[in-house]
Design an enzyme around this catalytic site. Structure first.
Site, mmCIF file in Angstrom:
data_model
loop_
_atom_site.group_PDB
_atom_site.id
_atom_site.type_symbol
_atom_site.label_atom_id
_atom_site.label_comp_id
_atom_site.label_asym_id
_atom_site.label_seq_id
_atom_site.Cartn_x
_atom_site.Cartn_y
_atom_site.Cartn_z
ATOM 1 N N TYR A 15 -6.604 -10.661 -33.345
ATOM 2 C CA TYR A 15 -5.483 -10.910 -34.252
ATOM 3 C C TYR A 15 -5.887 -10.743 -35.720
ATOM 4 O O TYR A 15 -5.071 -10.355 -36.556
ATOM 5 C CB TYR A 15 -4.867 -12.290 -33.976
ATOM 6 N N GLN A 18 10.737 -9.566 -31.259
ATOM 7 C CA GLN A 18 9.558 -9.886 -30.444
ATOM 8 C C GLN A 18 8.297 -9.623 -31.273
ATOM 9 O O GLN A 18 7.206 -9.965 -30.871
ATOM 10 C CB GLN A 18 9.514 -9.025 -29.188
ATOM 11 N N HIS A 52 8.203 -14.481 -30.550
ATOM 12 C CA HIS A 52 6.807 -14.475 -30.107
ATOM 13 C C HIS A 52 5.859 -14.984 -31.174
ATOM 14 O O HIS A 52 4.654 -14.783 -31.085
ATOM 15 C CB HIS A 52 6.383 -13.055 -29.689
ATOM 16 N N CYS A 108 -5.471 -32.109 -39.621
ATOM 17 C CA CYS A 108 -6.140 -33.155 -38.815
ATOM 18 C C CYS A 108 -7.629 -32.921 -38.667
ATOM 19 O O CYS A 108 -8.338 -33.772 -38.128
ATOM 20 C CB CYS A 108 -5.488 -33.208 -37.424
ATOM 21 N N THR A 165 12.225 -1.440 -28.213
ATOM 22 C CA THR A 165 11.504 -2.271 -27.247
ATOM 23 C C THR A 165 11.657 -1.666 -25.857
ATOM 24 O O THR A 165 12.714 -1.148 -25.494
ATOM 25 C CB THR A 165 12.002 -3.738 -27.250
HETATM 26 P P1 NAD Z 1 5.318 -11.434 -18.135
HETATM 27 O O1 NAD Z 1 6.287 -10.704 -17.318
HETATM 28 O O2 NAD Z 1 5.321 -11.163 -19.580
HETATM 29 O O3 NAD Z 1 3.862 -11.208 -17.594
HETATM 30 C C1 NAD Z 1 3.581 -11.605 -16.213
HETATM 31 C C2 NAD Z 1 2.113 -11.578 -16.066
HETATM 32 O O4 NAD Z 1 1.730 -10.231 -15.995
HETATM 33 C C3 NAD Z 1 1.457 -12.225 -17.254
HETATM 34 O O5 NAD Z 1 0.519 -13.154 -16.779
HETATM 35 C C4 NAD Z 1 0.806 -11.090 -17.986
HETATM 36 O O6 NAD Z 1 -0.529 -11.427 -18.289
HETATM 37 C C5 NAD Z 1 0.788 -9.951 -16.981
HETATM 38 N N1 NAD Z 1 1.234 -8.709 -17.600
HETATM 39 C C6 NAD Z 1 2.398 -8.474 -18.232
HETATM 40 N N2 NAD Z 1 2.436 -7.207 -18.687
HETATM 41 C C7 NAD Z 1 1.259 -6.640 -18.323
HETATM 42 C C8 NAD Z 1 0.698 -5.367 -18.502
HETATM 43 N N3 NAD Z 1 1.367 -4.400 -19.159
HETATM 44 N N4 NAD Z 1 -0.522 -5.116 -17.996
HETATM 45 C C9 NAD Z 1 -1.184 -6.093 -17.325
HETATM 46 N N5 NAD Z 1 -0.713 -7.330 -17.115
HETATM 47 C C10 NAD Z 1 0.501 -7.594 -17.623
HETATM 48 O O7 NAD Z 1 5.579 -12.959 -17.833
HETATM 49 P P2 NAD Z 1 4.854 -14.180 -18.498
HETATM 50 O O8 NAD Z 1 3.390 -14.157 -18.285
HETATM 51 O O9 NAD Z 1 5.595 -15.357 -17.998
HETATM 52 O O10 NAD Z 1 5.071 -13.959 -20.040
HETATM 53 C C11 NAD Z 1 6.357 -14.115 -20.473
HETATM 54 C C12 NAD Z 1 6.259 -15.086 -21.611
HETATM 55 O O11 NAD Z 1 5.152 -14.764 -22.470
HETATM 56 C C13 NAD Z 1 7.469 -14.972 -22.467
HETATM 57 O O12 NAD Z 1 7.682 -16.226 -23.011
HETATM 58 C C14 NAD Z 1 7.073 -13.994 -23.565
HETATM 59 O O13 NAD Z 1 7.826 -14.291 -24.713
HETATM 60 C C15 NAD Z 1 5.622 -14.313 -23.756
HETATM 61 N N6 NAD Z 1 4.840 -13.135 -24.081
HETATM 62 C C16 NAD Z 1 4.160 -13.068 -25.250
HETATM 63 C C17 NAD Z 1 3.355 -11.984 -25.474
HETATM 64 C C18 NAD Z 1 2.559 -11.793 -26.742
HETATM 65 O O14 NAD Z 1 1.623 -10.963 -26.771
HETATM 66 N N7 NAD Z 1 2.918 -12.517 -27.774
HETATM 67 C C19 NAD Z 1 3.234 -10.996 -24.540
HETATM 68 C C20 NAD Z 1 4.026 -11.083 -23.424
HETATM 69 C C21 NAD Z 1 4.783 -12.180 -23.155
HETATM 70 N N1 APR Z 2 10.902 4.420 -33.038
HETATM 71 C C1 APR Z 2 11.623 3.748 -32.110
HETATM 72 N N2 APR Z 2 11.102 3.310 -30.937
HETATM 73 C C2 APR Z 2 9.808 3.573 -30.723
HETATM 74 C C3 APR Z 2 8.991 4.259 -31.640
HETATM 75 C C4 APR Z 2 9.594 4.690 -32.849
HETATM 76 N N3 APR Z 2 8.914 5.359 -33.779
HETATM 77 N N4 APR Z 2 7.748 4.359 -31.102
HETATM 78 C C5 APR Z 2 7.794 3.740 -29.902
HETATM 79 N N5 APR Z 2 9.034 3.289 -29.664
HETATM 80 C C6 APR Z 2 9.529 2.546 -28.498
HETATM 81 C C7 APR Z 2 8.950 2.972 -27.173
HETATM 82 O O1 APR Z 2 9.736 4.022 -26.616
HETATM 83 C C8 APR Z 2 9.081 1.681 -26.375
HETATM 84 O O2 APR Z 2 10.350 1.605 -25.770
HETATM 85 O O3 APR Z 2 9.114 1.209 -28.682
HETATM 86 C C9 APR Z 2 8.952 0.592 -27.420
HETATM 87 C C10 APR Z 2 7.597 -0.111 -27.403
HETATM 88 O O4 APR Z 2 7.519 -0.833 -26.191
HETATM 89 P P1 APR Z 2 6.293 -1.837 -25.995
HETATM 90 O O5 APR Z 2 5.045 -1.178 -26.409
HETATM 91 O O6 APR Z 2 6.420 -2.390 -24.604
HETATM 92 O O7 APR Z 2 6.567 -2.994 -27.054
HETATM 93 P P2 APR Z 2 7.599 -4.185 -26.906
HETATM 94 O O8 APR Z 2 8.790 -3.760 -26.117
HETATM 95 O O9 APR Z 2 7.814 -4.726 -28.248
HETATM 96 O O10 APR Z 2 6.758 -5.267 -26.033
HETATM 97 C C11 APR Z 2 7.382 -6.517 -25.783
HETATM 98 O O11 APR Z 2 5.316 -7.362 -24.900
HETATM 99 O O12 APR Z 2 3.049 -7.553 -24.965
HETATM 100 C C12 APR Z 2 4.221 -8.127 -25.321
HETATM 101 O O13 APR Z 2 4.447 -9.714 -27.019
HETATM 102 C C13 APR Z 2 4.337 -8.341 -26.787
HETATM 103 O O14 APR Z 2 6.361 -8.556 -28.041
HETATM 104 C C14 APR Z 2 5.645 -7.698 -27.148
HETATM 105 C C15 APR Z 2 6.352 -7.594 -25.829
#
Ligand code: NAD
Ligand code: APR
Length: 227
Positions: free
Chosen positions: A53, A86, A104, A134, A171
């Site tokens: 991060y 998100q 998120h 704290c 997304t």
């Molecule tokens: P989920 O559907 O997001 O994921 C299910 C499980 O699969 C999780 O344990 C995750 O580790 C794993 N997973 C999801 N996508 C994956 C991928 N592309 N490759 C490998 N493993 C993957 O369900 P969840 O675990 O219940 O998470 C949902 C909750 O977590 C929601 O509240 C969402 O807002 C939050 N979230 C936050 C982030 C983040 O990076 N901030 C990412 C995803 C989800």
């Molecule tokens: N303009 C518009 N859309 C775009 C562009 C662009 N230049 N580039 C990529 N995209 C689109 C892709 O087609 C895809 O649908 O953005 C989306 C990115 O999808 P993800 O990589 O899955 O990102 P996101 O949907 O935000 O993931 C959701 O998953 O890991 C967690 O917490 C994390 O908030 C994130 C959540």
């Protein structure tokens, strides 16, 4: 003015140079999300999570909002508009948006896992840095990880169930509960629109394909009457 809810994802910030997650060069192709985006990963190796991060925070602080962020910032000034994201970056705020709901969490904020205190995150967070309130720590990025409950869900669900129009921008619609908001909107009769590089699979009434900086400003101009 219609009541509008806009949900954004990583694609909104892609053209500002911030990585997406599931595209061909996405973050989850480079990092094991179980190690850097789960509470278990943080317990096992907090230094690795902070490094992940810290790098993303540096990228964010060096990045600039793009034309899509600026257009949504203009839209957010209209009554009845709710911006839900998100994304953990602050580019919408830096573009002038107000009232952005970060479900998120936010990379710009730190959280004390012991007392719940939140503060503006330093550029570099380390596992041994004490909580300013704290001193007990452990301190973590104020980010919602896989398996944790997202923030502001009651506010978001209330806005979606009262919406006339639900718009999804940049997304993949793969992570719940955000991925389910379109179904919630359809259930209450809202119109649904997806603005994305490619449509994410037929769940929206209308899809406009293109990059965010290409399609979002034009759509906002239509909605605000500036077209
Ligand atoms: P989920 O559907 O997001 O994921 C299910 C499980 O699969 C999780 O344990 C995750 O580790 C794993 N997973 C999801 N996508 C994956 C991928 N592309 N490759 C490998 N493993 C993957 O369900 P969840 O675990 O219940 O998470 C949902 C909750 O977590 C929601 O509240 C969402 O807002 C939050 N979230 C936050 C982030 C983040 O990076 N901030 C990412 C995803 C989800
Ligand atoms: N303009 C518009 N859309 C775009 C562009 C662009 N230049 N580039 C990529 N995209 C689109 C892709 O087609 C895809 O649908 O953005 C989306 C990115 O999808 P993800 O990589 O899955 O990102 P996101 O949907 O935000 O993931 C959701 O998953 O890991 C967690 O917490 C994390 O908030 C994130 C959540």
């Amino acid at each position: 003015m219609k009541r509008i809810v806009v949900l954004s994802g990583a694609g909104l910030s892609a053209e500002s140079g911030l990585g997406t997650f599931r595209d061909t060069d996405g973050l989850w192709t480079k990092y094991d999300l179980e190690e850097v985006a789960t509470p278990q990963g943080f317990s096992r190796n907090p230094a690795l999570v902070h490094d992940f991060y810290n790098a993303r925070r540096a990228n964010m602080r060096a990045a600039a909002p793009n034309a899509a962020h600026a257009a949504l910032a203009r839209l957010s000034q209209s009554p009845g508009v709710t911006l839900v994201t998100q994304n953990i970056d602050d580019l919408l705020e830096r573009a002038g948006a107000s009232g952005v709901i970060h479900m998120h969490g936010e990379l710009d904020r730190a959280l004390c896992a012991a007392c719940g205190h939140r503060w503006t995150a330093p550029d570099v967070m380390t596992p041994d840095a004490p909580c300013p309130a704290c001193a007990a720590g452990p301190t973590r990025p104020d980010i919602v990880w896989f398996g944790e409950l997202p923030y502001h869900m009651e506010t978001i669900e209330a806005a979606v169930t009262e919406a006339d129009l639900f718009v999804s921008i940049g997304t993949s619609g793969t992570v719940y509960p955000a991925a389910g908001f379109v179904e919630l909107a359809r259930a209450v009769g809202a119109e649904t629109l997806e603005l994305n590089l490619e449509g994410s699979g037929g769940r929206f009434d209308t899809v406009r394909e293109g990059s965010a900086t290409d399609v979002v400003p034009g759509w906002v101009a239509e909605i605000t009457g500036d077209a």
